[in-house]
Design a protein around this motif. Structure first.
Motif, PDB file in Angstrom:
ATOM      1  N   GLU A 167       0.822  -1.208   0.000  1.00 50.68           N
ATOM      2  CA  GLU A 167       0.000   0.000   0.000  1.00 50.68           C
ATOM      3  C   GLU A 167       0.858   1.260   0.000  1.00 50.68           C
ATOM      4  O   GLU A 167       0.535   2.245  -0.669  1.00 50.68           O
ATOM      5  N   CYS A 209      -3.095  -9.693  -4.167  1.00 49.47           N
ATOM      6  CA  CYS A 209      -4.440  -9.245  -3.772  1.00 49.47           C
ATOM      7  C   CYS A 209      -4.437  -7.768  -3.411  1.00 49.47           C
ATOM      8  O   CYS A 209      -5.340  -7.014  -3.799  1.00 49.47           O
ATOM      9  N   GLN A 210      -3.413  -7.336  -2.682  1.00 50.99           N
ATOM     10  CA  GLN A 210      -3.311  -5.931  -2.289  1.00 50.99           C
ATOM     11  C   GLN A 210      -3.069  -5.041  -3.509  1.00 50.99           C
ATOM     12  O   GLN A 210      -3.604  -3.931  -3.595  1.00 50.99           O
ATOM     13  N   LEU A 236      -4.069  -5.655  -6.556  1.00 50.08           N
ATOM     14  CA  LEU A 236      -5.308  -5.598  -7.329  1.00 50.08           C
ATOM     15  C   LEU A 236      -6.307  -4.655  -6.674  1.00 50.08           C
ATOM     16  O   LEU A 236      -6.914  -3.808  -7.345  1.00 50.08           O
ATOM     17  N   ARG A 237      -6.473  -4.768  -5.347  1.00 48.31           N
ATOM     18  CA  ARG A 237      -7.403  -3.892  -4.623  1.00 48.31           C
ATOM     19  C   ARG A 237      -6.947  -2.437  -4.663  1.00 48.31           C
ATOM     20  O   ARG A 237      -7.777  -1.529  -4.675  1.00 48.31           O
ATOM     21  N   GLY A 238      -5.639  -2.227  -4.660  1.00 44.18           N
ATOM     22  CA  GLY A 238      -5.111  -0.865  -4.631  1.00 44.18           C
ATOM     23  C   GLY A 238      -5.066  -0.169  -5.978  1.00 44.18           C
ATOM     24  O   GLY A 238      -4.584   0.955  -6.083  1.00 44.18           O
ATOM     25  N   GLY A 239      -5.551  -0.839  -7.031  1.00 48.18           N
ATOM     26  CA  GLY A 239      -5.576  -0.210  -8.356  1.00 48.18           C
ATOM     27  C   GLY A 239      -4.207  -0.098  -8.992  1.00 48.18           C
ATOM     28  O   GLY A 239      -3.918   0.878  -9.698  1.00 48.18           O
ATOM     29  N   ASP A 283      -6.954 -12.415 -13.126  1.00 48.76           N
ATOM     30  CA  ASP A 283      -7.653 -11.265 -12.545  1.00 48.76           C
ATOM     31  C   ASP A 283      -6.983  -9.952 -12.929  1.00 48.76           C
ATOM     32  O   ASP A 283      -7.659  -8.948 -13.191  1.00 48.76           O
TER      33      ASP A 283
END
Length: 865
Positions: A420, A464-465, A467-470, A504
């Motif tokens: 992040e 995963c982080q 992908l979620r963080g754009g 993904d």
């Protein structure tokens, strides 16, 4: 798939027409065509481009095109002189505005409420002792109860006590932030040097007890400040607001700040000075390392890490001098303390370079794990100004990049929230526009950042982080901003190349509508930069592998096919030149060409994109009519041997097979069908079974044309097809049977099946694969149907295999057998559907024909399925 067939054994007036493997008479939907063709159109997989690891850790890899003079160095000298001692003094805190009035001197006790509280030096020694005793009592206070019971006597001659609320006021003052303490201490100038020295000496003597020697001073201050914060709101709302009261409070605040500085001074002398003396005297590295470890612990215990520390400059000077000692373990500990002291400017840069220098040596990974340097570096990334300290952040990020090459440290990064943090840093970099003075330098930082993220992408939690963080959209923004910078673009594309290998991330990238325009712009701008080109082509291959919308979107972009064709031509020529050059070297006994070469690797990935695009019906039809594309594909088959580069040749054959499926007006494949057939002959006769199967698949489509059928008979290619029926491989048999089916359409080409033993081999395939593969069983029955069009006697037509067919076909038409052999779920339903819609109609007609031309049913044992 049938033009027509005999309706029954009694209806001979209507002549049965032969089956064709591929029909062009009836228009079908694209989904029906793809389903019925059974893998005739296929996507191609490939390996991700190999990124070699440099022999040693550097800021930039060996392929970085900018010269050393244009990029920050990975190797540099670092000494004590690299640090700036002048800026190591502590920050004074919040600057206060000057007073807009002159202090009023207190003349009597009655005036106290309307005047400024200015303590005076006591007139006698007894007064000194009282003040000192009060202050020492304050220092010794360890609980809220004791604090409220303490009475502080102002040092004035009247010896009047404060109101009963003054202890609470004192608590409120103690809770004030340290940010203001130095400024307020300077503001308070009423004490003369003599009185301050007296109080200070007395405080030292009273505080020299066992509890303090055991290290409770720092804890005490933290506890005291914490307790005061809890009472802050209550005191703010309950005390009178008279100006006199406020003046007395300010006086107490100032005195409290002095007390805090004095407490810090005591801690400094008792706890820290002895360690600094060790550092100055000892020259043994192990002893120095132990002393540094102890120093960090003591500073942390006394809450003295950071900028708010009076003796900070003196401490840092001592540490800087130790940098000249050539010891990585010692420098590691020094870097950790220096960074924890929140240095800035030149000192921050030197400290980050020191950490970089340590991390550059892979052998130091173990000691880095144990000393937790990572946390200090992440703090630098989190807190330092990007514009002001971009060079320091570069070396800090470089050190973190080196750490990410270690599996243990990589996992630690994920647990500490590095993903992040790095994405946030990338967003900050992307917010800085090209006309900014630091834009170019931040490109170097992006290289380190993307390389670190690329390593982090190895771990599922990190992915995963990301992908979620754009991460995908931010990388695209960065790439668009750096499109003119080949080196930075290459590093960003490396990251996207890796992420696009995961479904993904590939879906997320496909949703970035501008990515196709961006990739095409990069390909056109850096056409001969192999490292960049091969990765972009690999990404496009991933995007078009499973996503029909992506195929269409890319194809519809302006000059998309022209760009691919231009690249094809460029790298074909490079490969030809390399091949010629190496042939000359081989004659001289020098090195052989390694396959795949860089040019071959680009061609492999590029042809894969064409094959994947051709799955889309309209795109495939357009590519089939693109003469230059087909010419280049055929050229690959002509000049490249499968023994030299198997993947390239097979990819070219697969793409031609896909394009040959589309029978459209102006098809380049149709125009060049004979030339393609001649070219494939070399592949068909090779010892590479994968190559043979791919050639057979192309012949399966091309054999719909009578010119190609004549070529197959002339070159005796049909013998190869019959021989392949013995392969015991369903896909191989399916492809070979497709060619035989199209040959049997022609009456003058049917006899070869009996002459070469083809009937028996077809029956064997039907028995071996029938219940497991109804599509193949259907294809075999169609071939036998075409072959027996002019049957007069079953025995003369099928020979000794007649009896086997008369028993085998009824068994395969038994629905109970189908239910027993079907799998559970959707797969079983599909399996049954193939039997019901494809195999059963053809098999029933074939059995009916054989029975009508045979007088009895012999008992032939059948091996149970």
């Amino acid at each position: 798939l049938s033009r027509g067939m005999q309706a029954s054994k009694t209806e001979n007036t209507k002549k049965a027409e032969p089956f064709y493997w591929l029909s062009v008479a009836k228009h079908k939907t694209s989904s029906e065509i793809i389903n019925e063709a059974r893998n005739v159109l296929r996507t191609i997989g490939t390996q991700r481009p190999f990124t070699p690891t440099d022999g040693q850790r550097k800021l930039f890899g060996s392929e970085f095109s900018q010269g050393p003079q244009n990029r920050p160095p990975s190797v540099f000298s670092l000494h004590a002189s690299s640090f700036d001692l002048a800026v190591s003094r502590p920050v004074s805190g919040v600057r206060l505005s000057p007073l807009d009035h002159k202090p009023i001197v207190i003349t009597s006790a009655e005036d106290e409420d309307s005047s400024v509280f200015l303590p005076k030096p006591p007139a006698d020694a007894a007064g000194v002792r009282k003040v000192s005793s009060a202050q020492a009592g304050l220092f010794r206070t360890t609980s809220l109860e004791n604090l409220f019971s303490a009475k502080v006597v102002p040092p004035n001659q009247n010896k009047e006590k404060l109101d009963l609320e003054e202890p609470a006021i004192m608590m409120h003052n103690l809770g004030r932030s340290n940010n203001n303490c130095l400024a307020e201490k300077r503001l308070y100038t009423s004490f003369n040097d003599e009185s301050r020295q007296l109080v200070h000496n007395e405080s030292i003597s009273r505080l020299g007890n066992e509890d303090f020697m055991e290290g409770t001073a720092g804890k005490f201050l933290s506890q005291l400040r914490g307790e005061s914060d809890q009472m802050k709101n209550d005191t703010n709302s309950s005390w009178p607001r008279s100006s006199g009261w406020k003046r007395r409070v300010r006086g107490l605040e100032d005195e409290t700040r002095i007390n805090e500085w004095e407490d810090e001074e005591v801690f400094w002398r008792i706890k820290i000075v002895p360690i600094l003396q060790e550092l100055k005297k000892k020259d043994n590295v192990e002893d120095l390392c132990l002393a540094c470890t102890k120093l960090y612990q003591v500073l942390n215990e006394g809450n003295m890490l950071g900028k708010r520390f009076k003796r900070r400059s003196e401490l840092l000077k001592t540490l800087y001098k130790l940098v000249d000692i050539d010891s990585d373990p010692l420098c590691l500990k020094l870097a950790k303390i220096i960074l924890a002291m929140k240095v800035d400017g030149k000192n921050l840069l030197s400290a980050c370079k020191l950490a970089f220098k340590i991390c550059r040596n892979e052998k130091n990974d173990y000691i880095i794990q144990n000393d937790r340097l990572l946390g200090c570096l992440l703090e630098v990334l989190r807190n330092e100004d990007l514009r002001k300290n971009n060079e320091a952040l570069l070396y800090c990020m470089g050190a973190i990049k080196f750490m990410s090459g270690n599996a243990v440290l990589l996992n630690e990064m994920v647990s500490k929230g590095a993903v992040e943090m790095l994405l946030q840093l990338m967003k900050q970099i992307n917010s800085i526009k090209e006309n900014d003075t630091c834009f170019s330098n931040l490109g170097h930082l992006l290289v380190q950042l993307t390389a670190t993220l690329r390593n982090l992408a190895e771990l599922p939690p990190a992915r995963c982080q990301l992908l979620r963080g754009g991460a995908v959209s931010e990388l695209c923004v960065a790439l668009e901003q750096r499109v003119d910078d080949k080196d930075v673009s290459t590093y960003i594309v490396r990251m996207l190349s890796k992420l696009s290998s995961y479904d993904d991330f590939c879906a997320a990238l496909a949703e970035c509508s501008r990515c196709y325009i961006l990739f095409l712009a990069l390909l056109n701008k850096h056409q001969k930069q192999q490292g960049l080109v091969v990765r972009i082509i690999f990404i496009l291959g991933n995007l078009t592998a499973k996503n029909n919308q992506a195929r269409e979107q890319f194809f519809e972009e302006k000059d998309s096919v022209n760009t691919l064709t231009s690249l094809f031509q460029t790298y074909y020529e490079l490969d030809m030149n390399a091949q010629t050059w190496y042939c000359d070297r081989e004659k001289k006994g020098k090195n052989h060409l390694k396959h795949p070469s860089e040019a071959e690797d680009v061609l492999i990935k590029l042809i894969r994109v064409l094959a994947n695009l051709s799955i889309h019906p309209s795109v495939g039809a357009a590519l089939a009519a693109a003469h230059r594309v087909v010419e280049l594909l055929v050229t690959v088959l002509e000049y490249k041997s499968i023994d030299d580069c198997e993947e390239l040749v097979i990819n070219a054959a697969t793409t031609i097979n896909n394009l040959s499926y589309y029978q459209v007006e102006g098809s380049a494949v149709q125009d060049k069908k004979l030339h393609i057939a001649e070219t494939l002959l070399k592949l068909l006769m090779s010892d590479n079974m994968d190559g043979v199967v791919e050639a057979v698949r192309v012949f399966g489509n091309l054999s719909q044309y009578h010119e190609v059928c004549d070529f197959i008979m002339q070159k005796k290619i049909y013998k190869v097809m019959i021989a392949l029926l013995d392969s015991k491989n369903q896909d191989v048999c399916f492809s070979a049977c497709g060619v035989l089916l199209n040959l049997t359409v022609h009456k003058n080409k049917r006899a070869f099946l009996m002459e070469e033993g083809g009937i028996g081999k077809l029956v064997d395939c039907l028995q071996d694969f029938g219940p497991a593969d109804w599509q193949l069983a259907c294809l075999i029955c169609k071939t036998l149907w075409n072959y027996s069009e002019n049957i007069t006697s079953a025995a003369s037509c099928f020979g000794g295999d007649t009896d086997m067919l008369l028993v085998l076909l009824p068994s395969l038409l038994d629905e109970k057998l189908v239910l027993d052999c079907s799998l559970a779920g959707d797969t079983g339903d599909c399996h049954k559907l193939h039997w019901e819609r494809e195999f059963k109609p053809v098999a029933e007609k074939l059995l009916d024909r054989i029975q009508s031309h045979h007088s009895f049913l012999p008992a032939v044992p059948i091996t149970p399925f």
